[in-house]
Scaffold this motif. Structure first.
Motif, PDB file in Angstrom:
ATOM      1  N   ALA A   1       0.832  -1.215   0.000  1.00  0.00           N
ATOM      2  CA  ALA A   1       0.000   0.000   0.000  1.00  0.00           C
ATOM      3  C   ALA A   1       0.865   1.263   0.000  1.00  0.00           C
ATOM      4  CB  ALA A   1      -0.912  -0.007   1.221  1.00  0.00           C
ATOM      5  N   VAL A   2       0.433   2.272  -0.737  1.00  0.00           N
ATOM      6  CA  VAL A   2       1.195   3.532  -0.803  1.00  0.00           C
ATOM      7  C   VAL A   2       0.427   4.639  -0.087  1.00  0.00           C
ATOM      8  CG1 VAL A   2       2.453   3.121  -2.934  1.00  0.00           C
ATOM      9  CG2 VAL A   2       0.148   4.041  -3.067  1.00  0.00           C
ATOM     10  N   GLU A   3       1.183   5.588   0.434  1.00  0.00           N
ATOM     11  CA  GLU A   3       0.571   6.794   0.987  1.00  0.00           C
ATOM     12  C   GLU A   3       0.165   7.682  -0.190  1.00  0.00           C
ATOM     13  OE1 GLU A   3      -0.095   7.652   4.154  1.00  0.00           O
ATOM     14  OE2 GLU A   3       0.524   5.583   4.590  1.00  0.00           O
ATOM     15  N   PRO A   4      -0.936   8.428  -0.060  1.00  0.00           N
ATOM     16  CA  PRO A   4      -1.301   9.344  -1.157  1.00  0.00           C
ATOM     17  C   PRO A   4      -0.149  10.302  -1.453  1.00  0.00           C
ATOM     18  CG  PRO A   4      -3.051   9.207   0.476  1.00  0.00           C
ATOM     19  CD  PRO A   4      -1.884   8.460   1.043  1.00  0.00           C
ATOM     20  N   TRP A   5       0.004  10.710  -2.689  1.00  0.00           N
ATOM     21  CA  TRP A   5       1.063  11.608  -3.107  1.00  0.00           C
ATOM     22  C   TRP A   5       0.425  12.889  -3.646  1.00  0.00           C
ATOM     23  CZ3 TRP A   5      -0.437   7.004  -5.219  1.00  0.00           C
ATOM     24  CH2 TRP A   5      -1.073   7.060  -6.460  1.00  0.00           C
ATOM     25  N   GLU A   6       1.270  13.887  -3.885  1.00  0.00           N
ATOM     26  CA  GLU A   6       0.724  15.145  -4.409  1.00  0.00           C
ATOM     27  C   GLU A   6       0.365  14.969  -5.887  1.00  0.00           C
ATOM     28  OE1 GLU A   6       2.067  19.754  -4.933  1.00  0.00           O
ATOM     29  OE2 GLU A   6       3.201  18.479  -3.527  1.00  0.00           O
ATOM     30  N   THR A   7      -0.867  15.276  -6.229  1.00  0.00           N
ATOM     31  CA  THR A   7      -1.334  15.043  -7.607  1.00  0.00           C
ATOM     32  C   THR A   7      -0.676  16.004  -8.593  1.00  0.00           C
ATOM     33  OG1 THR A   7      -3.451  14.298  -6.765  1.00  0.00           O
ATOM     34  CG2 THR A   7      -3.404  14.980  -9.068  1.00  0.00           C
ATOM     35  N   THR A   8      -0.317  15.474  -9.756  1.00  0.00           N
ATOM     36  CA  THR A   8       0.216  16.299 -10.855  1.00  0.00           C
ATOM     37  C   THR A   8      -0.497  15.875 -12.139  1.00  0.00           C
ATOM     38  OG1 THR A   8       1.938  14.740 -11.505  1.00  0.00           O
ATOM     39  CG2 THR A   8       2.504  16.259  -9.712  1.00  0.00           C
ATOM     40  N   ASN A   9       0.130  16.167 -13.263  1.00  0.00           N
ATOM     41  CA  ASN A   9      -0.443  15.738 -14.550  1.00  0.00           C
ATOM     42  C   ASN A   9       0.077  14.360 -14.966  1.00  0.00           C
ATOM     43  OD1 ASN A   9       2.130  16.728 -14.896  1.00  0.00           O
ATOM     44  ND2 ASN A   9       1.743  17.522 -16.948  1.00  0.00           N
ATOM     45  N   ILE A  10       0.700  13.635 -14.023  1.00  0.00           N
ATOM     46  CA  ILE A  10       1.106  12.249 -14.268  1.00  0.00           C
ATOM     47  C   ILE A  10       0.292  11.378 -13.313  1.00  0.00           C
ATOM     48  CG2 ILE A  10       3.004  10.570 -14.175  1.00  0.00           C
ATOM     49  CD1 ILE A  10       4.925  12.853 -14.778  1.00  0.00           C
ATOM     50  N   THR A  11      -0.327  10.346 -13.839  1.00  0.00           N
ATOM     51  CA  THR A  11      -1.086   9.457 -12.959  1.00  0.00           C
ATOM     52  C   THR A  11      -0.917   8.002 -13.398  1.00  0.00           C
ATOM     53  OG1 THR A  11      -3.196   9.173 -11.798  1.00  0.00           O
ATOM     54  CG2 THR A  11      -3.331   9.657 -14.155  1.00  0.00           C
ATOM     55  N   LEU A  12      -1.517   7.088 -12.643  1.00  0.00           N
ATOM     56  CA  LEU A  12      -1.298   5.659 -12.884  1.00  0.00           C
ATOM     57  C   LEU A  12      -2.620   4.914 -12.794  1.00  0.00           C
ATOM     58  CD1 LEU A  12       0.679   6.770 -10.296  1.00  0.00           C
ATOM     59  CD2 LEU A  12       2.087   4.949 -11.225  1.00  0.00           C
ATOM     60  N   LEU A  13      -2.664   3.755 -13.479  1.00  0.00           N
ATOM     61  CA  LEU A  13      -3.853   2.910 -13.323  1.00  0.00           C
ATOM     62  C   LEU A  13      -3.464   1.433 -13.377  1.00  0.00           C
ATOM     63  CD1 LEU A  13      -4.649   1.577 -16.278  1.00  0.00           C
ATOM     64  CD2 LEU A  13      -5.777   3.744 -16.664  1.00  0.00           C
TER      65      LEU A  13
END
Ligand code: FAD
Length: 440
Positions: A325-337
């Motif tokens: 499990a990961v801690e939430p990170w600061e959102t940018t224009n790069i994301t994952l699915l």
């Protein structure tokens, strides 16, 4: 569209292609960069179970004609799920009507689809957007936020939004979130396919081809057995979808897309296998099949036949890993699915369904941002918040099922079996416990 931006998707697998279908339909500029040189390079013909989450996502993301082609080319897996002992005593049968399978609307139902067919559906109509032979290596971010992707063939591509859909060993994830990890559970699964014809069907008890089954021996291991049946109507192809790929015709057993079979997967901790781990990784299908044959020597003869009569080329070994499990990170224009962020053990059959759910949600938010209804980064943030929650819930559930499958706690397992027997004779209790079975 009031906000123009370009979306680059790295990885043309289940989740990446589903996202591209939805964005393309909505008029959002999208390109998919896939490592494989040809569409069929790494595909094998195992079935994928699509649950109601996956069905809803496919229904929403695919153009109507592709959704109809998907439904028309699915196989059937039977309805009733069985819990059996290794001597094939029935502990509990969970009927179709008890699960969401009772919903006859295909967009909310369960489906069994060949992995090749699913890929044919998802990549149809993406000519000019789906680039093969593009092995992503790294990205660079410019001061204005645009992202440039670098590929192994020394080419580049530039986009405003980067989506990592490059599976469990995601290179995008390694660069973007270097602290994420995936660990080895120690479990090794060996799987194969028993071809199902009228003749071979007669050699097995009906239960083994009437529906999926979990075989629960006294301790330390388990086997999942699931039919994937094509009937005469379903084998007809729809716009080229559902047929065999010409490029794969030379390996008909492994890559066959049109015939019926029962797939089985035996799982245990690596220490239970008679050979060490390195040996297991080097074994061909014939030796792996022999290893399973030895391990189930005292099981019911029909289960032994299922394994022994599976062509060696369909048998392979899979080390089971899982994301941490990961801690939430600061959102940018790069994301994952999908597996790029939450890869899970295959023990609940929900990895692809979760990737499809990601694609559905991310596509909705990116489309809303393109229409100027929400801010782009806020839309990605909303997606990530929800995805991290349900994605890692799925990771935990899949790991728990994996651990239960290989548990050496004989007492615990006997109690579990006793509970299944109780559910089977008290229908209201069974309904209560299994009403959402297979859907999450
Ligand atoms: C044996 C088994 C059975 C399973 N059964 C089920 C099931 O019944 N139901 C279910 O829901 N899930 C099932 N799963 C899980 C499911 O297969 C995965 O969770 C799902 O495929 C993840 O989709 P994805 O799009 O994230 O990744 P993938 O489908 O793995 O796609 C990733 C893509 O990225 C590409 N790629 C990788 N690296 C690069 C790179 N550097 N550059 C460019 N492209 C790259 C790959 O070639 C691939 O096409 C099963 C898994 C296994 C192993």
């Amino acid at each position: 569209m009031s906000e123009r931006f370009r979306v680059a998707v790295v990885g043309g697998g289940t989740g990446g292609l589903c996202l591209a279908q939805a964005l393309h339909q909505a008029g959002v500029e999208v390109a998919v960069y896939e490592r494989s040189r040809v569409r069929t390079e790494r595909l094998q013909g195992y079935r994928v179970h699509i649950n109601p989450h996956g069905s809803r996502a496919l229904h929403e993301c695919l153009p109507a004609e592709l959704w109809r082609a998907f439904v028309a080319t699915c196989g059937t897996s039977g309805g009733t799920f069985g819990f059996l002992t290794d001597q094939l005593d029935e502990l509990l049968l969970v009927e179709d009507e008890l699960t969401s399978g009772k919903d006859r609307d295909p967009s909310r139902a369960h489906h069994s689809v060949s992995r090749i067919t699913l890929h044919q559906v998802l990549s149809a109509g993406l000519d000019g957007l789906l680039y093969h032979g593009k092995e992503f290596q790294r990205y660079e971010r410019a001061p204005d936020g645009t992202v440039t992707l670098h590929f192994a063939d020394a080419t580049t591509a530039t986009a405003d939004v980067l989506v990592a859909a490059d599976g469990a060993n995601s290179r995008v994830c390694r660069q973007y979130l270097p602290n994420t990890t995936r660990v080895d559970t120690g479990i090794r699964a060996i799987a194969g396919k028993y071809p199902l014809t009228e003749e071979t069907k007669r050699l097995l008890p009906a239960r083994l081809h009437d529906g999926p089954n979990s075989v629960i021996p006294p301790s330390a291991c388990g086997m999942f057995v699931a039919p994937h049946e094509m009937d005469d109507n379903q084998t007809s192809t729809v716009s080229g979808i559902g047929g065999n790929d010409q490029t794969l015709a030379q390996d008909a057993v492994l890559f066959d897309n049109t015939n019926s079979y029962v797939m089985w997967a035996y799982a245990a901790n690596r220490s239970r296998y008679p050979r060490d781990d390195a040996d297991l990784s080097d074994m061909d299908g014939e030796r792996l099949r022999d290893v399973v044959g030895e391990l189930i020597a005292d099981w019911h003869p029909s289960l032994r036949r299922l394994v022994a009569d599976s062509p060696a080329r369909t048998v392979s070994m899979l080390p089971i890993r899982t994301s941490v499990a990961v801690e939430p990170w600061e959102t940018t224009n790069i994301t994952l699915l999908g597996d790029a962020i939450h890869s899970m053990t295959p023990f609940r059959g929900i990895g692809a369904n979760t990737a499809l759910r990601d694609a559905q949600l991310l596509a909705r938010n990116l489309t809303a941002a393109a229409r100027g209804e929400i801010d782009l980064v806020a839309g990605i943030h909303d997606y990530e918040t929800k995805m991290i929650d349900y994605g890692f819930t799925a990771v935990r559930q899949s790991l728990r099922t994996a651990e239960q499958t290989i548990s050496t706690n004989r007492v615990g397992r006997s109690m579990f079996k006793a509970a299944l027997r109780v559910f089977s004779v008290i229908p209201p209790l069974k309904r209560k416990v299994f009403s959402d079975f297979g859907s999450s």
